[in-house]
Design a protein around this motif. Structure first.
Motif, PDB file in Angstrom:
ATOM      1  N   ASN A  80       0.588  -1.266   0.032  1.00  0.00           N
ATOM      2  CA  ASN A  80       0.009   0.051   0.051  1.00  0.00           C
ATOM      3  C   ASN A  80       0.839   1.153  -0.010  1.00  0.00           C
ATOM      4  N   ALA A  81       1.797   1.270   0.961  1.00  0.00           N
ATOM      5  CA  ALA A  81       2.650   2.385   1.005  1.00  0.00           C
ATOM      6  C   ALA A  81       3.478   2.669  -0.340  1.00  0.00           C
ATOM      7  N   LEU A  82       4.043   1.445  -0.913  1.00  0.00           N
ATOM      8  CA  LEU A  82       4.536   1.771  -2.367  1.00  0.00           C
ATOM      9  C   LEU A  82       3.569   2.155  -3.466  1.00  0.00           C
ATOM     10  N   GLY A  83       2.429   1.758  -3.319  1.00  0.00           N
ATOM     11  CA  GLY A  83       1.459   2.211  -4.371  1.00  0.00           C
ATOM     12  C   GLY A  83       0.966   3.541  -4.022  1.00  0.00           C
ATOM     13  N   LEU A  84       1.207   4.175  -3.021  1.00  0.00           N
ATOM     14  CA  LEU A  84       0.955   5.646  -2.607  1.00  0.00           C
ATOM     15  C   LEU A  84       2.202   6.162  -3.152  1.00  0.00           C
ATOM     16  N   CYS A  85       3.396   5.806  -2.892  1.00  0.00           N
ATOM     17  CA  CYS A  85       4.530   6.596  -3.224  1.00  0.00           C
ATOM     18  C   CYS A  85       4.501   6.771  -4.849  1.00  0.00           C
ATOM     19  N   LEU A  86       4.261   5.452  -5.705  1.00  0.00           N
ATOM     20  CA  LEU A  86       4.181   5.648  -7.051  1.00  0.00           C
ATOM     21  C   LEU A  86       3.098   6.469  -7.456  1.00  0.00           C
TER      22      LEU A  86
END
Length: 828
Positions: free
Chosen positions: A615-621
């Motif tokens: 989720n955090a990676l998706g947010l950053c992307l």
């Protein structure tokens, strides 16, 4: 462009019209689940794009049919979403309407438009939305969809479209080769295979295998082998005829004839089609009317005969003393005048017969042409199968040659003869039926006995003939290829029996040399398509690799590093890259999401990272792509970004939100996490944005109220209000005492964050942790004691006995201590 306000009416959860003002820097909306906050996000998305990502990514689109319109909105009122945008110093209004007649209408400042007046292609820009359901979309989709998504993200969509077209062209091109070309290749393949089975033609075989560059050498060797098998001195032009003669003489001693069933040519099919159209359109109501109109011609025929008799008689009466040529009686002038009057009358009546005579000739000619045309087509059909039918008398001899090795082909010959004889009988009967009906119509015309029924019978016979002819052609087409295959097999068997296999191969090579050259050119082209695809994929793959492994990875990693905490296990996102083969080449359309574990590479972040880190990676992307690309949108709508995150990562997310605003993004943040709302308000206190709470929901839609932005100020203000209220009862006084503890906790976390740059959860602090944190931050002992003293009483208030009573004076002391803590915080 930034959002000034948004108005929703009849869209998803919003039935009644509601306008929400948006702060130029940051707007925060808190709501429990299912209270309508997602409708706000999707309302803005729908307004800009006419659809939403939730619907676009749905597996079953039918389940979302009609989902944009609120079911309680009256049918005669439109669903709409309206937003006022500010671009520089200009304000303009976008309005999207949904009606039953038109799924989506756009209005700009009240004027309908086909497109929004936005520079650039919206479909190629990253959407200014970070939505919970779409956070991991690019991470969890299929490799091909991920590649396409990253291509759009990086502005490679046009290059990706070109690559897609090249791949489509180069992938299994054999499957898209037209049947005639496919059959052409197969025919040449048969010659190639036969060549490779002849030991006496080894030199030709070796040269042929070397391909197109050596075709001239191959042809010279074919001529050389041919000369060895004919009389010395035979010119090259005479080699093929001589070889054919040698083979014919040798094979003729074994079997006479061939198995032939030729396909109808395109020209023949065109001619047959035109004939069918003519036949089916011949017997019309108009023709029947003209034909039956000839019935009156028999009556007029008698008049014509009388008229001719009068003409002859009057000519004989031309003289000085007219007398009847039959009886000799003298014709008086009165009687002669009467005869002339009768002749004139008959002439007038006879004029009618002229048109009918022309009509009769035209119809008779039409029917004669019909018979001739029909006969010509019938002869064409029957001649098509004649060579095959004649072979029937040689079936026993064929059986001895082909069986048992080629029983399948022999059976094909038998079945073809049987089925085509049946179709021949049917078409002959249909032809005879037409001929009989046509003859009756012609006789009726000649005898002036026209009958409409005869012409209708002819029409039915013609229709039946056309139907049988089509079935006949279809049957011929069905057997052409099996008979051709059987004929080839027979030729090979006859060559084997006559000892002419090598001569037969040489004949085919000479006859089909031009086709062989074409076939080799086709093979080179097909092989070249494989190289083209590989080169295109490597080029695009390398360009994508440079982009994803370079700037995009570093930009996403920059935001990811801000979310990760020092206490995290060292299992993290490791950047993007393109997968490679063992030889080091870039794998086509395969974007790798890398991850590491304590310095070791993992297979993939998708399979290795936890739900929260994905989720955090998706947010950053999402954030990186929005900041990276050129876009007219200066705002970012973020919906529940902290789902699956623990409290420490939630605190880090506050910093991410703050940095977005500091970078100039207008942030509209929505969440259902009330505890995190307080962290956001505290962490972004200086923005002085707008904070809304959706307090309830009913048929009309969400009920929204605006709440003061700064939490500790609000709480201190409420404490002060209670203390100044002489009518405040014990419950209100106790509420003020509870607010004291919360204010002290919030202020302590703010001070600690300012000094230690670490965000703590104020809701989880107690007197011990508050004391420890304040001492670490250098707060004076006296103030620390007063702050922690407030916890000594307020902590017990939660478990006080029924006779517990809060004291205004004590709360007032705590209130003053809180302001001293505020003064210390502001001094930092």
């Amino acid at each position: 462009m930034k959002i000034e306000n948004i108005t929703l009416r009849g869209f998803q959860g919003f039935n009644d019209k509601l306008t929400i003002q948006i702060h130029p820097r940051m707007t925060l909306i808190y709501a429990a689940n299912s209270f309508g906050k997602t409708s706000i996000c999707e309302g803005i998305e729908w307004l800009l794009y006419g659809t939403t990502s939730r619907v676009e990514q749905a597996e079953y689109m039918s389940e979302y049919k009609g989902s944009y319109r609120n079911v309680h909105t009256p049918d005669n009122e439109p669903t709409f979403v309206e937003a006022v945008f500010k671009d520089g110093g200009s304000l303009f209004t976008f309005r999207g309407e949904l009606t039953e007649q038109d799924p989506f209408k756009r209005f700009v400042d009240g004027i309908e438009n086909d497109n929004w007046p936005i520079v650039g292609d919206l479909s190629k820009m990253p959407k200014p939305f970070v939505l919970q359901h779409a956070l991991k979309y690019l991470l969890l989709v299929t490799p091909n969809e991920r590649f396409q998504g990253f291509a759009r993200l990086l502005g490679f969509d046009e290059l990706e479209a070109v690559l897609g077209n090249i791949i489509s062209l180069c992938t299994k091109p054999e499957a898209r080769i037209p049947p005639p070309v496919r059959n052409f290749r197969m025919a040449v393949d048969v010659i190639e295979k036969r060549l490779m089975t002849q030991p006496s033609l080894t030199a030709v075989q070796k040269a042929y295998k070397r391909g197109s560059p050596h075709l001239d050498k191959t042809y010279d060797l074919i001529l050389q082998e041919s000369r060895l098998r004919v009389l010395p001195g035979t010119p090259d032009a005479g080699l093929l005829p001589r070889l054919l003669k040698i083979r014919e003489e040798a094979v003729g001693k074994v079997f006479q004839g061939r198995i032939i069933l030729e396909r109808y040519s395109d020209e023949e099919r065109r001619r047959i089609g035109q004939n069918e159209t003519h036949l089916l359109g011949l017997v019309t109501e108009e023709l029947i009317k003209e034909y039956t109109g000839l019935i009156g011609l028999s009556t007029l025929q008698h008049i014509l005969e009388q008229m001719r008799l009068f003409e002859l008689g009057l000519k004989l009466l031309e003289g000085t003393k007219p007398a009847c040529p039959l009886c000799g009686q003298v014709i008086t002038p009165t009687l002669l005048d009467h005869l002339h009057q009768q002749h004139d009358s008959l002439q007038n009546q006879g004029a009618r017969t002229t048109a009918l005579e022309e009509q009769r000739k035209r119809i008779a000619g039409l029917l004669n042409d019909l018979g001739s045309s029909l006969k010509s087509v019938q002869e064409l059909h029957l001649s098509r199968i004649s060579p095959l039918i004649r072979i029937k008398q040689s079936l026993d001899q064929l059986k001895a040659i082909l069986l048992p090795k080629h029983e399948v082909h022999f059976t094909s010959i038998q079945q073809a003869i049987l089925r085509l004889e049946e179709k021949k009988e049917n078409i002959v009967q249909a032809y005879d039926r037409v001929a009989t009906a046509l003859n009756k119509v012609q006789i009726s015309i000649n005898a002036s006995q026209e009958d409409a029924t005869l012409l209708k019978v002819l029409g039915e016979a013609l229709s039946h003939y056309v139907s049988e002819a089509r079935l006949y052609i279809r049957e011929v087409d069905l057997h052409v290829q099996p008979i051709s295959d059987a004929d080839q097999i027979l030729r090979h068997e006859l060559d084997a029996l006559a000892g002419t296999q090598d001569i037969s191969v040489l004949i085919d090579l000479l006859e089909q040399w031009r086709d062989i050259k074409k076939k080799l050119e086709i093979e080179e082209i097909l092989e070249g398509l494989k190289d083209l695809r590989k080169a295109a994929e490597q080029y695009v793959g390398e360009k994508m690799r440079q982009a994803v492994a370079g700037n995009l990875s570093s930009e996403v990693m920059e935001w990811y590093e801000q979310i990760r905490t020092t206490g995290d296990p060292n299992v993290h996102f490791g950047g993007f890259d393109m997968e490679r083969t063992q030889s080091g080449e870039v794998k086509a359309r395969r974007i790798q999401v890398k991850a590491t574990s304590y310095g070791k590479d993992l297979i993939s972040a998708v399979s290795s990272l936890s739900e929260s880190k994905l989720n955090a990676l998706g947010l950053c992307l999402c954030i990186a792509s929005n900041l990276k690309s050129e876009t007219p949108f200066e705002f970012l709508v973020i919906d529940d970004p902290i789902q699956s995150l623990d409290t420490e990562h939630e605190a880090q997310c506050v910093e991410v939100i703050r940095k977005l605003v500091e970078k100039g993004k207008q942030v509209l943040l929505l969440t259902h996490n009330g505890r995190w709302v307080e962290q956001v308000r505290s962490g972004c206190r200086s923005f002085n944005g707008i904070y809304y709470e959706i307090t309830s929901y009913n048929q009309a839609g969400p009920h929204i109220k605006e709440v003061a932005w700064e939490g500790w100020r609000q709480r201190l203000g409420e404490i002060d209000a209670i203390l100044k209220d002489p009518a405040a009862n014990s419950v209100r006084i106790q509420q003020a005492e509870e607010e004291v503890r919360l204010v002290m906790s919030v202020l302590t976390t703010e001070i600690y964050h300012k000094i230690k740059d670490v965000r703590k959860d104020a809701a989880k602090l107690n007197s011990d942790t508050v004391r420890k944190m304040l001492i670490e931050c250098g707060v004076g002992d006296e103030l620390v004691d007063k702050v922690t003293q407030s916890f000594a009483t307020t902590d017990d208030a939660h478990h006080a006995s029924v006779d517990y009573s809060a004291h205004r004076q004590r709360i007032h002391i705590y209130y003053n201590s809180a302001w001293k803590l505020v003064a210390f915080m502001k001094s930092l």
